[in-house]
Design an enzyme around this catalytic site. Structure first.
Site, PDB file in Angstrom:
ATOM      1  N   PHE A  73      17.356  18.348  -4.346  1.00 15.75           N
ATOM      2  CA  PHE A  73      17.166  16.901  -4.187  1.00 15.75           C
ATOM      3  C   PHE A  73      17.242  16.241  -5.558  1.00 15.75           C
ATOM      4  O   PHE A  73      16.335  15.523  -5.981  1.00 15.75           O
ATOM      5  CB  PHE A  73      15.814  16.615  -3.528  1.00 15.75           C
ATOM      6  CG  PHE A  73      15.661  17.225  -2.159  1.00 15.75           C
ATOM      7  CD1 PHE A  73      16.198  16.611  -1.042  1.00 15.75           C
ATOM      8  CD2 PHE A  73      14.993  18.426  -1.992  1.00 15.75           C
ATOM      9  CE1 PHE A  73      16.065  17.175   0.219  1.00 15.75           C
ATOM     10  CE2 PHE A  73      14.848  18.998  -0.743  1.00 15.75           C
ATOM     11  CZ  PHE A  73      15.384  18.373   0.366  1.00 15.75           C
TER      12      PHE A  73
ATOM     13  N   ARG B  43      18.842  13.773  -8.432  1.00 12.89           N
ATOM     14  CA  ARG B  43      19.606  12.548  -8.665  1.00 12.89           C
ATOM     15  C   ARG B  43      20.405  12.717  -9.948  1.00 12.89           C
ATOM     16  O   ARG B  43      19.846  13.053 -10.986  1.00 12.89           O
ATOM     17  CB  ARG B  43      18.677  11.351  -8.809  1.00 12.89           C
ATOM     18  CG  ARG B  43      17.882  10.982  -7.565  1.00 12.89           C
ATOM     19  CD  ARG B  43      16.824   9.954  -7.911  1.00 12.89           C
ATOM     20  NE  ARG B  43      15.876  10.501  -8.884  1.00 12.89           N
ATOM     21  CZ  ARG B  43      15.098   9.752  -9.671  1.00 12.89           C
ATOM     22  NH1 ARG B  43      15.177   8.428  -9.620  1.00 12.89           N
ATOM     23  NH2 ARG B  43      14.255  10.331 -10.520  1.00 12.89           N
TER      24      ARG B  43
ATOM     25  N   LEU C  98      16.597   0.130  -2.400  1.00 11.52           N
ATOM     26  CA  LEU C  98      16.757  -1.207  -1.828  1.00 11.52           C
ATOM     27  C   LEU C  98      17.403  -2.142  -2.852  1.00 11.52           C
ATOM     28  O   LEU C  98      16.999  -3.285  -3.017  1.00 11.52           O
ATOM     29  CB  LEU C  98      15.402  -1.769  -1.383  1.00 11.52           C
ATOM     30  CG  LEU C  98      14.783  -1.143  -0.131  1.00 11.52           C
ATOM     31  CD1 LEU C  98      13.428  -1.783   0.174  1.00 11.52           C
ATOM     32  CD2 LEU C  98      15.709  -1.293   1.088  1.00 11.52           C
TER      33      LEU C  98
ATOM     34  N   ALA D 292      20.791  -3.987  -3.722  1.00 11.93           N
ATOM     35  CA  ALA D 292      22.089  -4.378  -3.161  1.00 11.93           C
ATOM     36  C   ALA D 292      23.196  -4.147  -4.182  1.00 11.93           C
ATOM     37  O   ALA D 292      22.995  -4.274  -5.387  1.00 11.93           O
ATOM     38  CB  ALA D 292      22.053  -5.838  -2.744  1.00 11.93           C
TER      39      ALA D 292
ATOM     40  N   GLY E  14      28.273   5.760  -3.432  1.00 13.13           N
ATOM     41  CA  GLY E  14      29.327   6.735  -3.687  1.00 13.13           C
ATOM     42  C   GLY E  14      28.701   8.023  -4.158  1.00 13.13           C
ATOM     43  O   GLY E  14      27.557   8.326  -3.838  1.00 13.13           O
TER      44      GLY E  14
ATOM     45  N   CYS F 150      27.238  13.212  -2.974  1.00 14.05           N
ATOM     46  CA  CYS F 150      26.365  13.594  -1.854  1.00 14.05           C
ATOM     47  C   CYS F 150      26.451  12.672  -0.647  1.00 14.05           C
ATOM     48  O   CYS F 150      26.813  13.109   0.448  1.00 14.05           O
ATOM     49  CB  CYS F 150      24.914  13.670  -2.332  1.00 14.05           C
ATOM     50  SG  CYS F 150      24.607  14.986  -3.511  1.00 14.05           S
TER      51      CYS F 150
ATOM     52  N   ARG G 187      33.269  10.826  -8.158  1.00 16.82           N
ATOM     53  CA  ARG G 187      33.490  11.156  -6.758  1.00 16.82           C
ATOM     54  C   ARG G 187      33.031  10.020  -5.846  1.00 16.82           C
ATOM     55  O   ARG G 187      31.875   9.606  -5.868  1.00 16.82           O
ATOM     56  CB  ARG G 187      32.771  12.456  -6.401  1.00 16.82           C
ATOM     57  CG  ARG G 187      33.471  13.694  -6.929  1.00 16.82           C
ATOM     58  CD  ARG G 187      32.691  14.956  -6.678  1.00 16.82           C
ATOM     59  NE  ARG G 187      31.509  15.058  -7.546  1.00 16.82           N
ATOM     60  CZ  ARG G 187      30.715  16.122  -7.590  1.00 16.82           C
ATOM     61  NH1 ARG G 187      30.949  17.160  -6.810  1.00 16.82           N
ATOM     62  NH2 ARG G 187      29.681  16.141  -8.416  1.00 16.82           N
TER      63      ARG G 187
END
Length: 438
Positions: free
Chosen positions: A152, A154, A253, A255, A260, A263, A331
């Site tokens: 998990f 980032r 949250l 915007a 992309g 994952c 990616r």
């Protein structure tokens, strides 16, 4: 503990380096001879803050090594982690498991003594069953437990995520396997590592469900942003107003131009295919994927509208190309359909990204790459902010405006304050906030 990490991509290299930093003896294995040779020279094949120093320190301490031959590391290992790629399969969107299965077969041939084989790659539910079948078929005498341990991480914050995780999910019902995995992760905590043991298939499902839910949050706030623009609301304040409810939470949250990376697009697509195989409809996830793909292309139309509806002969400066800051990963980056759309509308595109331009050149060959944000803005009819790199927030607005053909900024990440842009004399559009005229 002795660990063999099969695969030195993003997950394998970060995980291997962090395990070594825990004090374990880790050997990272990869078939790519050039990559292993580069790692021996201290060259890191991916951009991740702090990873070069972490690798160097553990190589120096002789806890971390690299090789192309997995036979000895696997034979010596207490645990073997499979961290190879699982890209979307061409044609149907299923996860391509060929690398996982090939690794399982090769691992089986070298196993010696009791070993836990762990799938670290993101894999569909039931993959662990097939990995176990392959190993037992290839080496019937192997004393092995196959476990699932999804990552998990980032990108841009992977080392911290690995060392200070919300949870570590381990899928195995075997007590010997639990003990080995508990020993591997024990350095995470003085008292008890945040381990969550589940059945193997449940662990595989947790990974996909987590990514699908986070992708849903992003898509939800993006649609609320579109509505906020129409009704004159501010989506940043809306997001804060709902995020302070701890049932919802503030994360994911923000915007923007759509998600992309390596994952979310791949994993939402794979989850939908898994569901279809079991005759289950995941309507929400299907909508999330469809809305996100449409959104990325729609950002080019947003730029066109800001310049009066036509981009023919206009020069557009794109700031940020990677799918997020602090990575060179291109990616499924929103910049790709955006730039392609701008070119299709007749625009000339200049671009700058702090670390991602070499990767971007393979994806976006028909544009001009610049050495910094200011040279990128020179002569541009509009600047489009696509990736929220920290250094873009501190740009000299007066200097930008002085070199541009027109003072127009389309901020797809909401990194600037509208009042600052108006004061500097820019025509400014962002996402989910009212436009301002300087």
């Amino acid at each position: 503990m002795r660990i063999a990490m099969i695969g030195t991509g993003y997950v394998g290299l970060v995980s291997g380096a962090c395990f070594a930093d825990f004090g374990h003896d880790v050997t990272c294995v990869d078939k790519d001879e050039k990559k292993i040779a580069a790692l021996h020279r201290g060259e890191i094949p991916i951009y991740e803050p702090g990873l070069d120093e972490l690798v160097a320190n553990n190589v120096r301490a002789k806890r971390l090594s690299f090789t192309t031959d997995l036979s000895k590391p696997v034979a010596d290992a207490d645990a073997v982690f499979i961290a190879v790629g699982t890209p979307s399969r061409r044609g149907d969107g299923h996860a391509d498991l060929s690398y996982v299965y090939a690794a399982a077969k090769e691992i089986a041939q070298s196993l010696s003594g009791f070993t836990v084989v762990v799938t670290k790659s993101t894999v569909p539910v039931g993959t662990g069953d097939e990995v176990e079948r392959i190993i037992r078929e290839t080496n019937p005498s192997a004393d092995v437990v196959v476990a699932s341990n999804p990552e998990f991480l980032r990108e841009g914050a992977a080392i911290r995520d690995f060392k200070f995780p919300d949870r570590v999910v381990v899928g195995t019902s075997d007590e010997r396997g639990r003990k080995v995995m508990g020993d591997i992760y024990r350095p995470l905590s003085l008292n008890q590592a945040p381990l969550m043991f589940t059945a193997r298939r449940t662990a595989e499902m947790i990974k996909y469900a987590a990514n699908a839910f986070l992708a849903t949050k992003i898509t939800f706030i993006n649609e609320i942003a579109d509505l906020s623009e129409k009704v004159g609301a501010n989506v940043q304040e809306v997001a804060r107003g709902i995020g302070l409810d701890n049932r919802i939470g503030t994360k994911f949250l923000h915007a923007g131009p759509g998600f992309g990376g390596s994952c979310f697009p791949k994993d939402t697509k794979a989850l939908i295919k898994i569901a279809q195989d079991y005759d289950v409809n995941l309507r929400i996830v299907e909508s999330v994927l469809a809305v996100n793909e449409n959104r990325k292309r729609a950002m080019a139309r947003k730029v066109s509208q800001a310049l009066g509806g036509s981009l023919r002969g206009k020069t557009i400066a794109v700031l940020g190309l990677t799918f997020k800051p602090d990575t060179d990963d291109m990616r499924d980056a929103p910049s790709i359909p955006l730039v392609t759309g701008l070119l299709d509308m007749g625009a000339k595109v200049k671009a700058f990204d702090p670390v991602g331009m070499e990767q971007a050149k393979g994806e976006l060959p028909g544009i001009t790459y610049c050495e910094d944000a200011y040279s990128c803005a020179q002569g541009a009819d509009a600047i489009v902010v696509v990736t929220e790199w920290t250094q873009f927030r501190g740009l000299d607005l007066d200097r930008l405006k002085a070199t541009m053909a027109q003072p127009v900024v389309i901020d797809l990440r909401n990194i600037f304050r509208p009042e600052d842009m108006a004061a500097a004399g820019f025509t400014y559009e962002s996402v989910g906030r009212p436009p301002v005229q300087g």
